[in-house]
Design an enzyme around this catalytic site. Structure first.
Site, short mmCIF file in Angstrom:
data_model
loop_
_atom_site.label_atom_id
_atom_site.label_comp_id
_atom_site.label_asym_id
_atom_site.label_seq_id
_atom_site.Cartn_x
_atom_site.Cartn_y
_atom_site.Cartn_z
N ARG A 20 -37.64 13.13 -8.65
CA ARG A 20 -38.03 12.24 -7.53
C ARG A 20 -37.06 12.15 -6.32
O ARG A 20 -37.11 11.65 -5.17
CB ARG A 20 -38.49 10.86 -7.91
N GLU A 77 -44.16 0.77 -23.88
CA GLU A 77 -43.93 1.59 -22.55
C GLU A 77 -45.37 1.19 -21.82
O GLU A 77 -46.60 1.09 -22.40
CB GLU A 77 -43.81 3.05 -22.95
N ASN A 99 -38.05 -4.44 -19.66
CA ASN A 99 -36.97 -3.72 -20.36
C ASN A 99 -36.03 -2.97 -19.30
O ASN A 99 -36.57 -2.26 -18.61
CB ASN A 99 -37.34 -3.01 -21.65
N SER A 143 -1.82 13.96 27.51
CA SER A 143 -3.20 13.84 27.47
C SER A 143 -3.57 15.38 27.53
O SER A 143 -3.14 16.14 28.13
CB SER A 143 -3.99 13.04 28.49
C1 UD1 Z 1 -36.75 3.66 -20.18
C2 UD1 Z 1 -37.57 2.67 -21.20
C3 UD1 Z 1 -38.43 1.41 -20.43
C4 UD1 Z 1 -37.39 0.83 -19.56
C5 UD1 Z 1 -36.95 1.77 -18.58
C6 UD1 Z 1 -35.81 1.22 -17.65
C7 UD1 Z 1 -37.80 4.03 -23.31
C8 UD1 Z 1 -38.85 4.82 -24.02
N1 UD1 Z 1 -38.24 3.30 -22.08
O1 UD1 Z 1 -38.17 4.11 -19.75
O2 UD1 Z 1 -38.82 0.71 -21.44
O3 UD1 Z 1 -38.32 -0.15 -18.79
O4 UD1 Z 1 -36.10 2.92 -19.39
O5 UD1 Z 1 -35.60 2.36 -16.50
O6 UD1 Z 1 -36.33 4.06 -23.44
N2 UD1 Z 1 -32.75 10.15 -20.67
C9 UD1 Z 1 -32.07 11.06 -21.19
N3 UD1 Z 1 -32.83 11.89 -22.13
C10 UD1 Z 1 -34.09 11.76 -22.12
C11 UD1 Z 1 -34.74 10.69 -21.54
C12 UD1 Z 1 -34.26 9.91 -20.56
O7 UD1 Z 1 -30.72 11.23 -21.18
O8 UD1 Z 1 -34.72 12.53 -22.95
C13 UD1 Z 1 -32.00 9.38 -19.52
C14 UD1 Z 1 -32.44 9.64 -18.31
O9 UD1 Z 1 -31.47 10.41 -17.51
C15 UD1 Z 1 -32.15 7.93 -17.52
C16 UD1 Z 1 -32.58 7.23 -18.94
O10 UD1 Z 1 -32.29 7.84 -20.03
O11 UD1 Z 1 -30.95 7.95 -17.09
C17 UD1 Z 1 -33.87 6.33 -18.62
O12 UD1 Z 1 -34.89 7.58 -18.57
P1 UD1 Z 1 -36.15 7.40 -17.81
O13 UD1 Z 1 -37.15 8.43 -18.14
O14 UD1 Z 1 -35.97 6.85 -16.39
O15 UD1 Z 1 -36.88 6.03 -18.68
P2 UD1 Z 1 -38.10 5.71 -19.24
O16 UD1 Z 1 -38.05 6.53 -20.47
O17 UD1 Z 1 -39.10 6.06 -18.17
#
Ligand code: UD1
Ligand code: CA
Length: 433
Positions: free
Chosen positions: A18, A162, A177, A379
């Site tokens: 995004r 989630e 969370n 100047s």
């Molecule tokens: C996650 C939490 C959710 C919380 C939210 C807060 C889980 C399953 N859910 O959501 O409960 O409310 O964060 O922001 O954990 N990342 C990795 N590898 C991956 C996936 C993600 O490194 O495979 C990193 C992303 O770069 C990011 C962070 O983890 O910095 C969170 O990932 P994102 O997809 O934004 O969070 P959600 O899984 O949607």
């Protein structure tokens, strides 16, 4: 009670679609450094023995950024390819974590505003659970997109659901969370291999470790963050701009408390990593970039641009529409109006007249100029680098001092191309007739 974490894991593998940018989200700039650099500072502030960074998208660029950080020796990167969720991100760390990584804090690479005090409170909370975990939560006005905190009838945290897996009743819950955890490391590494991806996103959820700990009878404390702003997760350029504003105010506050007069903080940009001496005045609409050092009692702006590598000694003044780039101004030197100083080294009490340009770039290479103590640059002067101007020399208004000119001490040069005026004849003692 010692609650210092032994290991901090930073999740930074996600792409950040995004942001509408090809570069990895965690490399986005915030006040003169990357988002990730701020998060590495958060981790370092907890004084852990080591920090692991999970990298995926643009892994090479992210690794290079990690290597630049002052505590790089404590840091190692772990590759996660492909990205199968936050639980999977920790699973790929298992070989690095070993059997008992001690107390483990998990941070996200896209939450640059978290304050050390909140993370310390999280660790202290974990230490009080006697073998359980602690997580940070918030109650945002709009909980959309976050995992919801489900509590039992006794009010204790039971599990995290989630949004994509949530029933309407769970979606209606307001506590969310934030994704920041403090785990007992031995339990974490024991539970990680057993995670399943049987959910709406077919991902391995780190949040399920929380549910499993509770299922085994351990307490998971939920610490509600008092200042919700700290918990901004950066997903769009609009979030990035909002976070920049917050970090900028924190930087300003440090300078203001240290005795720097910032006339209008709202219109002033000062990067992270700028030194400013006491009593210096910064006037509106000035931009001061990372790495600039400004002494005491200086004057900057309005509308000044100070770029990386520039140094202003005590009492120097840079006025409106003046850019200073990789240049050094000695004590009480002044450039008050409409000038460009690039790769210039000025001595003390040098005066740079309005409209003066240090032409440091010939289209291929950059060259430097030096100007000695007490020199007066009139100047509209152009100094075509490289040029040397001696102490107390004068350059007449509109002079074009061509490449490799050496203006001797006390000489006066004028014209285009600039040439030395003959020295006035030494006055002869008059002989009485
Ligand atoms: C996650 C939490 C959710 C919380 C939210 C807060 C889980 C399953 N859910 O959501 O409960 O409310 O964060 O922001 O954990 N990342 C990795 N590898 C991956 C996936 C993600 O490194 O495979 C990193 C992303 O770069 C990011 C962070 O983890 O910095 C969170 O990932 P994102 O997809 O934004 O969070 P959600 O899984 O949607
Ligand atoms: Ca996700």
């Amino acid at each position: 009670m010692n609650s210092r974490p032994d290991t901090v894991v930073i999740l930074a593998a996600g792409q950040g679609t995004r942001m509408k940018s090809a570069a990895a989200k965690v490399l986005a700039p915030l006040c003169g450094r990357s988002m990730l650099a701020w998060v590495l500072d958060q981790a370092q502030a907890l004084a852990p023995q080591r920090i692991l960074v999970v990298v995926g998208h643009q892994a090479d660029e992210v690794r290079a950024e990690v290597a630049k950080h002052p505590v790089a020796a404590k840091l190692s990167c772990v590759a996660q390819e492909p990205q199968r969720g936050t639980g999977h991100a920790l699973q790929v760390c298992l070989p690095a974590l070993g059997k008992d990584p001690g107390r483990v804090v998990v941070l996200y690479g896209d939450m640059p505003l978290l304050q050390t005090a909140s993370l310390e409170a999280l660790c202290a909370e974990q230490a009080r659970t006697a073998g359980g975990a602690a997580i940070l939560t918030a109650e945002p006005a709009n909980p959309r997109g976050f995992g919801r905190i489900v509590r039992n009838t006794a009010g204790e945290l039971e599990r995290i659901v989630e949004e994509k897996d949530a029933s309407p009743a769970i979606k209606a819950l307001r506590e969310v969370n934030l994704g920041v955890y403090c785990f007992p490391g031995a339990e974490l590494v024991r539970l990680l291999p057993g995670l399943s991806n049987d959910n709406a996103q077919k991902e391995f959820y780190l949040t399920d470790v929380v549910g499993r700990l509770v299922g085994e009878g351990r307490k998971v404390a939920a610490l509600l963050l008092a200042d919700e702003q700290e918990a901004i997760g950066i997903n769009t350029l609009a979030h990035l701009a909002e976070a920049r504003g917050v970090l900028q105010l924190r930087i300003h506050e440090q300078h203001l408390l240290a005795g720097v007069y910032i006339e209008d903080p709202a219109s002033t940009f000062i990067d992270h990593g700028v030194e400013i001496g006491v009593g210096t005045k910064v006037h509106p609409c000035s931009v001061i970039q990372s790495g600039v050092r400004i002494g005491a009692g200086c004057e900057v702006g309005p509308f000044a641009m100070l770029r990386g590598g520039s140094v202003l000694a005590d009492g120097a003044a840079v006025g409106n529409f003046v850019e200073v780039n990789r240049s050094r101004m000695g004590k009480k030197s002044k450039a008050k109006h409409l000038a460009y100083l690039g790769d210039a080294t000025l001595g003390e009490r040098v005066n740079i007249g309005a409209g003066t340009i240090f032409a440091n770039y010939d289209g291929k290479t950059k060259s430097a100029c030096t100007v000695g103590d007490g020199a007066f640059v009139g100047s509209g002067t152009i100094l075509v680098a490289p040029v040397e101007v001696g102490a107390a020399a004068t350059l007449g208004a509109g002079a074009v001092v061509t490449r490799r000119s050496v203006v001797g001490p006390g000489e006066v040069w004028v014209g285009v191309p600039a040439r030395a005026l003959p020295r006035p004849p030494k006055s002869q003692p008059s002989t009485p007739s």
